[in-house]
Design a protein around this motif. Structure first.
Motif, PDB file in Angstrom:
ATOM      1  N   SER A   1       1.961   7.751  20.774  1.00  0.00           N
ATOM      2  CA  SER A   1       1.169   6.784  20.017  1.00  0.00           C
ATOM      3  C   SER A   1       1.685   5.386  20.355  1.00  0.00           C
ATOM      4  CB  SER A   1       1.286   7.051  18.510  1.00  0.00           C
ATOM      5  OG  SER A   1       2.478   6.514  17.987  1.00  0.00           O
ATOM      6  N   ARG A   2       1.002   4.389  19.851  1.00  0.00           N
ATOM      7  CA  ARG A   2       1.444   3.011  20.084  1.00  0.00           C
ATOM      8  C   ARG A   2       2.841   2.761  19.512  1.00  0.00           C
ATOM      9  NH1 ARG A   2      -3.618   2.586  17.919  1.00  0.00           N
ATOM     10  NH2 ARG A   2      -2.687   1.811  16.012  1.00  0.00           N
ATOM     11  N   ARG A   3       3.228   3.534  18.494  1.00  0.00           N
ATOM     12  CA  ARG A   3       4.532   3.331  17.852  1.00  0.00           C
ATOM     13  C   ARG A   3       5.651   4.165  18.460  1.00  0.00           C
ATOM     14  NH1 ARG A   3       4.514   5.463  13.282  1.00  0.00           N
ATOM     15  NH2 ARG A   3       2.440   6.320  13.245  1.00  0.00           N
ATOM     16  N   THR A   4       5.340   5.056  19.383  1.00  0.00           N
ATOM     17  CA  THR A   4       6.386   5.881  19.992  1.00  0.00           C
ATOM     18  C   THR A   4       7.355   4.992  20.762  1.00  0.00           C
ATOM     19  OG1 THR A   4       4.807   7.707  20.214  1.00  0.00           O
ATOM     20  CG2 THR A   4       6.836   7.840  21.516  1.00  0.00           C
ATOM     21  N   PRO A   5       8.658   5.146  20.526  1.00  0.00           N
ATOM     22  CA  PRO A   5       9.641   4.315  21.249  1.00  0.00           C
ATOM     23  C   PRO A   5       9.480   4.435  22.766  1.00  0.00           C
ATOM     24  CG  PRO A   5      10.699   5.491  19.447  1.00  0.00           C
ATOM     25  CD  PRO A   5       9.294   6.034  19.555  1.00  0.00           C
ATOM     26  N   GLU A   6       9.666   3.319  23.452  1.00  0.00           N
ATOM     27  CA  GLU A   6       9.460   3.247  24.900  1.00  0.00           C
ATOM     28  C   GLU A   6      10.272   4.285  25.674  1.00  0.00           C
ATOM     29  OE1 GLU A   6       9.716  -0.546  26.834  1.00  0.00           O
ATOM     30  OE2 GLU A   6       8.810  -1.544  25.103  1.00  0.00           O
ATOM     31  N   ASN A   7      11.513   4.530  25.282  1.00  0.00           N
ATOM     32  CA  ASN A   7      12.384   5.422  26.049  1.00  0.00           C
ATOM     33  C   ASN A   7      12.189   6.904  25.716  1.00  0.00           C
ATOM     34  OD1 ASN A   7      13.478   5.302  23.517  1.00  0.00           O
ATOM     35  ND2 ASN A   7      15.503   4.618  24.173  1.00  0.00           N
ATOM     36  N   PHE A   8      11.292   7.230  24.794  1.00  0.00           N
ATOM     37  CA  PHE A   8      11.117   8.616  24.383  1.00  0.00           C
ATOM     38  C   PHE A   8      10.680   9.512  25.546  1.00  0.00           C
ATOM     39  CE2 PHE A   8       8.342  12.059  22.865  1.00  0.00           C
ATOM     40  CZ  PHE A   8       9.308  12.825  22.232  1.00  0.00           C
ATOM     41  N   LEU A   9       9.692   9.079  26.313  1.00  0.00           N
ATOM     42  CA  LEU A   9       9.209   9.927  27.407  1.00  0.00           C
ATOM     43  C   LEU A   9      10.274  10.151  28.473  1.00  0.00           C
ATOM     44  CD1 LEU A   9       5.476   8.891  27.875  1.00  0.00           C
ATOM     45  CD2 LEU A   9       6.427  10.926  26.747  1.00  0.00           C
ATOM     46  N   ALA A  10      11.110   9.153  28.719  1.00  0.00           N
ATOM     47  CA  ALA A  10      12.214   9.328  29.679  1.00  0.00           C
ATOM     48  C   ALA A  10      13.184  10.388  29.165  1.00  0.00           C
ATOM     49  CB  ALA A  10      12.936   8.009  29.917  1.00  0.00           C
ATOM     50  N   HIS A  11      13.503  10.337  27.878  1.00  0.00           N
ATOM     51  CA  HIS A  11      14.407  11.328  27.288  1.00  0.00           C
ATOM     52  C   HIS A  11      13.760  12.709  27.251  1.00  0.00           C
ATOM     53  CE1 HIS A  11      16.556   7.820  25.080  1.00  0.00           C
ATOM     54  NE2 HIS A  11      16.901   7.903  26.347  1.00  0.00           N
ATOM     55  N   LEU A  12      12.474  12.753  26.958  1.00  0.00           N
ATOM     56  CA  LEU A  12      11.755  14.022  26.959  1.00  0.00           C
ATOM     57  C   LEU A  12      11.779  14.640  28.356  1.00  0.00           C
ATOM     58  CD1 LEU A  12       9.893  16.130  25.586  1.00  0.00           C
ATOM     59  CD2 LEU A  12       7.970  14.632  26.188  1.00  0.00           C
ATOM     60  N   GLY A  13      11.585  13.823  29.374  1.00  0.00           N
ATOM     61  CA  GLY A  13      11.571  14.305  30.751  1.00  0.00           C
ATOM     62  C   GLY A  13      12.880  14.935  31.195  1.00  0.00           C
ATOM     63  N   GLN A  14      13.966  14.647  30.504  1.00  0.00           N
ATOM     64  CA  GLN A  14      15.277  15.212  30.836  1.00  0.00           C
ATOM     65  C   GLN A  14      15.494  16.593  30.218  1.00  0.00           C
ATOM     66  OE1 GLN A  14      17.931  12.187  29.399  1.00  0.00           O
ATOM     67  NE2 GLN A  14      17.431  10.766  31.053  1.00  0.00           N
ATOM     68  N   GLN A  15      14.572  17.029  29.369  1.00  0.00           N
ATOM     69  CA  GLN A  15      14.724  18.316  28.689  1.00  0.00           C
ATOM     70  C   GLN A  15      14.250  19.449  29.607  1.00  0.00           C
ATOM     71  OE1 GLN A  15      16.302  18.031  25.671  1.00  0.00           O
ATOM     72  NE2 GLN A  15      16.220  15.862  26.261  1.00  0.00           N
ATOM     73  N   SER A  16      14.907  20.584  29.530  1.00  0.00           N
ATOM     74  CA  SER A  16      14.564  21.722  30.394  1.00  0.00           C
ATOM     75  C   SER A  16      13.134  22.211  30.174  1.00  0.00           C
ATOM     76  CB  SER A  16      15.550  22.867  30.172  1.00  0.00           C
ATOM     77  OG  SER A  16      15.501  23.300  28.823  1.00  0.00           O
ATOM     78  N   TYR A  17      12.615  22.095  28.989  1.00  0.00           N
ATOM     79  CA  TYR A  17      11.277  22.584  28.663  1.00  0.00           C
ATOM     80  C   TYR A  17      10.176  21.596  29.040  1.00  0.00           C
ATOM     81  CZ  TYR A  17      12.180  19.632  24.633  1.00  0.00           C
ATOM     82  OH  TYR A  17      12.500  18.575  23.835  1.00  0.00           O
ATOM     83  N   ALA A  18      10.527  20.385  29.454  1.00  0.00           N
ATOM     84  CA  ALA A  18       9.535  19.345  29.744  1.00  0.00           C
ATOM     85  C   ALA A  18       8.568  19.759  30.855  1.00  0.00           C
ATOM     86  CB  ALA A  18      10.224  18.036  30.105  1.00  0.00           C
TER      87      ALA A  18
END
Length: 152
Positions: A35-52
């Protein structure tokens, strides 16, 4: 979702909930959008997860208007962070089962009480699942009342 006047974004909690969703639906396609409020670095951190690798990720800034509602109409279940109250009701309107991802609350008020009421008796540690037999159709219900077609 993201931080709001009622909620504090808790990335670890959201990542854990997404992991649970992916694990609970091994044969399903899992689409994630921000969403517009999702922190900018969230997707980068999500991408580091094994399940991503099991996620189809669509940042909100790359989706056309109406895309989210179209996707909801195709989905069996939609999971929404609890700070996104309008998204919860949009998903219910689309006729989906709605999973509410709990995040940290800064205060308790009529909105948080409403979320609790919707999730009553359906709470898990991180994800609450709302079950509704029929999609919300408030506009039709109100129009029927105005026209005197219903006594509800």
């Amino acid at each position: 979702g993201g931080s709001s006047k009622r909620h504090q974004w808790n990335e670890a909690q959201v990542l854990k909930a997404i992991e649970q969703i992916v694990q609970q639906h091994p044969q399903s396609s899992v689409i994630l959008t921000t969403s517009r409020r999702t922190p900018e670095n969230f997707l980068a951190h999500l991408g580091q997860q094994s399940y991503a690798a099991r996620l189809d990720i669509y940042p909100v800034e790359h989706t056309p208007q109406g895309w989210i509602f179209e996707q909801m109409q195709l989905a069996d279940t939609v999971y929404v962070t609890e700070d996104s109250v309008s998204m919860i009701f949009e998903a219910q309107t689309a006729g989906c089962r709605v999973g509410v991802i709990a995040i940290d609350r800064l205060k308790s008020d009529r909105i948080t009480h409403m979320i609790d009421q919707l999730a009553h008796d359906q709470i898990t540690d991180v994800i609450r699942l709302l079950h509704h037999a029929a999609p919300l159709s408030e506009a039709d219900r109100v129009a029927s009342q105005i026209l005197g077609l219903s006594s509800s």
